[in-house]
Structures are given as structure tokens and as C-alpha cells.
Design a protein around this motif. Sequence first.
Motif, PDB file in Angstrom:
ATOM      1  N   ARG A 179     -21.658  22.712 -37.310  1.00 22.28           N
ATOM      2  CA  ARG A 179     -22.785  22.677 -36.599  1.00 22.28           C
ATOM      3  C   ARG A 179     -22.428  22.553 -35.460  1.00 22.28           C
ATOM      4  NH1 ARG A 179     -24.055  20.988 -41.745  1.00 22.28           N
ATOM      5  NH2 ARG A 179     -26.124  21.967 -42.868  1.00 22.28           N
ATOM      6  N   GLN A 193     -29.441  20.155 -41.901  1.00 19.08           N
ATOM      7  CA  GLN A 193     -29.680  20.994 -40.773  1.00 19.08           C
ATOM      8  C   GLN A 193     -30.872  20.252 -39.968  1.00 19.08           C
ATOM      9  OE1 GLN A 193     -27.684  22.861 -39.157  1.00 19.08           O
ATOM     10  NE2 GLN A 193     -29.259  23.194 -37.318  1.00 19.08           N
ATOM     11  N   ALA A 194     -31.902  20.064 -40.725  1.00 23.44           N
ATOM     12  CA  ALA A 194     -33.136  19.510 -39.839  1.00 23.44           C
ATOM     13  C   ALA A 194     -32.701  18.204 -39.152  1.00 23.44           C
ATOM     14  CB  ALA A 194     -34.157  19.400 -40.547  1.00 23.44           C
ATOM     15  N   HIS A 254     -29.532  17.030 -38.376  1.00 21.80           N
ATOM     16  CA  HIS A 254     -28.748  17.378 -37.455  1.00 21.80           C
ATOM     17  C   HIS A 254     -29.319  17.331 -36.121  1.00 21.80           C
ATOM     18  CE1 HIS A 254     -25.059  18.599 -34.938  1.00 21.80           C
ATOM     19  NE2 HIS A 254     -25.729  19.827 -34.806  1.00 21.80           N
ATOM     20  N   GLU A 255     -30.496  18.291 -36.077  1.00 21.97           N
ATOM     21  CA  GLU A 255     -31.176  18.691 -35.015  1.00 21.97           C
ATOM     22  C   GLU A 255     -31.895  17.282 -34.453  1.00 21.97           C
ATOM     23  OE1 GLU A 255     -33.804  21.645 -36.222  1.00 21.97           O
ATOM     24  OE2 GLU A 255     -32.344  23.447 -36.379  1.00 21.97           O
ATOM     25  N   GLU A 256     -32.451  16.581 -35.313  1.00 22.56           N
ATOM     26  CA  GLU A 256     -32.895  15.322 -35.154  1.00 22.56           C
ATOM     27  C   GLU A 256     -32.185  14.472 -34.414  1.00 22.56           C
ATOM     28  OE1 GLU A 256     -35.775  12.108 -34.841  1.00 22.56           O
ATOM     29  OE2 GLU A 256     -36.073  14.374 -35.175  1.00 22.56           O
ATOM     30  N   SER A 270     -29.193  15.310 -32.795  1.00 21.05           N
ATOM     31  CA  SER A 270     -28.945  15.831 -31.354  1.00 21.05           C
ATOM     32  C   SER A 270     -29.650  15.510 -30.460  1.00 21.05           C
ATOM     33  CB  SER A 270     -28.713  17.221 -31.562  1.00 21.05           C
ATOM     34  OG  SER A 270     -27.723  17.714 -32.514  1.00 21.05           O
ATOM     35  N   GLY A 271     -30.994  15.442 -30.874  1.00 22.31           N
ATOM     36  CA  GLY A 271     -31.909  15.171 -29.855  1.00 22.31           C
ATOM     37  C   GLY A 271     -32.240  13.680 -29.542  1.00 22.31           C
TER      38      GLY A 271
END
Length: 330
Positions: free
Chosen positions: A112, A282-283, A285-287, A289-290
Motif C-alpha cells: 500500500r 484497505q479501507a 489503511h485509507e483511514e 493515512s488520513g
Amino acid sequence: MKAWRVHTNGEPRDVMRLEDIPDPEPGPGELLVRVRAANVNFPDALMCRGEYQVRPAFPFTPGVELCGEVLAAGEGVPESEATRVGARVIAQPVQPAGAFGERSVVGAASARTAPEALDDAEAAALHVGYQTGWFGLHRRARLQPGETLLVHAAAGGVGSAAVQLGKAAGARVIGVVGGKAKAETAREMGCDVVVDRREDDIVAAVKEATDGRGADVVYDPVGGDAYAKSVKCIAFEGRIIIVGFAGGAIPTPGLNHALIKNYAILGLHWGLYNAKDPAAVQACHEELSGLAADGAIKPLISERLPLDEAADAVQRVFDGITTGRVVIQP
């Protein structure tokens, strides 16, 4: 290339050997990466000792997470931002080519894009510990704003991630640590209340801090006595998340006690989500990263070490004498 390898089980400091070995080759669905940073985890030591649920064939290279630069892709790897040559990614190595070497092989599905807000060492420490914390607090325990979160080993790598995630979720965080230096670290990480298990009565301190109610959620990577104390200060309809047994003793829960006090015991094996629900990983990871971009979370890197100090670092993490994250940078 140079890489640490284990040929027989034992203490990390005794069985890890720094060797010159051929570069690994990426197989189908895999990526070859140059290791920019490799985070040291408790499971690395368990793997060396032959006590981890995954037991790779000898010889193997420890190291379960890294930040790396993609050098080449194996057959059948789909093109994406995280699989292109030159991409800076966080990923989990494919054994026997673990993270404690100059190059490694990772599963393309686990790669990722590394958050831009974090440097290599911070990014290397984001994946396993913070994903575990996020799934534990949000998916398993459903932590709510205003609730009280009790975190054991709050100054360690896993615990400090839970502290930050708890604060980001709007919880009041009580951190349990061992020693004054770790107490100071826990305060710096944002704990509202810090309990030194060497000097303080954990149960009494938690009840005092919550006006007798107890902790709504307990995050326990320690087991043993930490778990025994947790059930004595858990709130009505509280949730205890079982993350691991770094203390060495696996507790035997009294289910009659859970029944009469109305609390839940929740197991968490984060690795299963990679197989059972990769979209959720993946969701997450996006959280994460934010949250990193907003400055709400930032891995605490206590040491950045060269490759030749990896064996000693793994041993010290296992012995419980480090704070935050220890990261190897080849």
C-alpha cells in the motif's frame, strides 16, 4: 545482499546471523523491494524462538513489516500506484525473505502506498500495530467518543498506537506502564491518566479515575496479570480486547465472572482480515493515512538503527525494555 537469517530456534540475539545471500526473486503476485526501513515487532522474536503461529522453514529472515521502494514486479501483478517500479510502499514480506535485509519480497496484495505525511521509519511502523489498534478499537470494541479506554503497555509500540487511536476517536485514555521513563512517554503520547504498575494499584487507580465506573474498553497486548487486573475494573457492558500475551502468561478467563458483570471478551487476530476481508484492510489503511495527514497519529520512533544492530534490537523488544518503535534502516 546482506540479510539477517535464522538457522535454528532460540533467543534472537543468539540465532540471528548477518549473512551475504543472493537477492530474492519475486514470484507470481509478488514485488521485489529495496528495504528503506523495517519495524521491529514482538512476533519477530517469537518467530526466532519458534513460538509464533507462522513457522517458516530454515533459514529465514525475520521482519514482518517494512517501508520499501518497488524494484520489480513478478508475473501477474496488476498495475497500480502501489505496484509500479519506484513506488514507496508499506507491505508485509513473504517468508523466507523477511524485512531485515537490504532487499525483500512482498505480496503485491499487501503493498500500500506509504503516507506522504510519514517518513520511512514512521511509515514502516504504521501498518501492523495501527491496523491492529484500529480493528480492535473500532471493529471489535466499537469504541465511542467520551468512553474510557484502558491501554496496557501504553508506552510500547502496540500500546502507543492504541493510545493515539483512542484519543483520535474522542476517548479518555488511561495508560498502564512499567517505570517512570515509560510513564513520561505515555504522557507525551496523550494519555489522560498514567498508571505505573510497579508503584500503583491498577484497579484502584482506574476506579478512582472513573468515579468507580471502570473502563469501558480495555486494550490488552500483555495478558497474565494485566488481564486479571482488567476484569476487576471493567465497566458495565465493557469490552476487553485480547491482542496478545507479551507478558508470557495466557490467562484463563472466568466466564462466570464475565456473565455476572456483563462484559465482553473479544479476541483479535488482525492477520485474519487479510484473508477474510481484505477490502476492510484497505479501507483501514485509507483511514490511517488520513489520520496521519491530519497529525492525529504519528508512530513514536524511539530508535533508528543500522542493519547490523537488528538482532540486538529484536532481543530488546522481546525483553520489554524499549519504548515506542525501534526501526532498522539498512
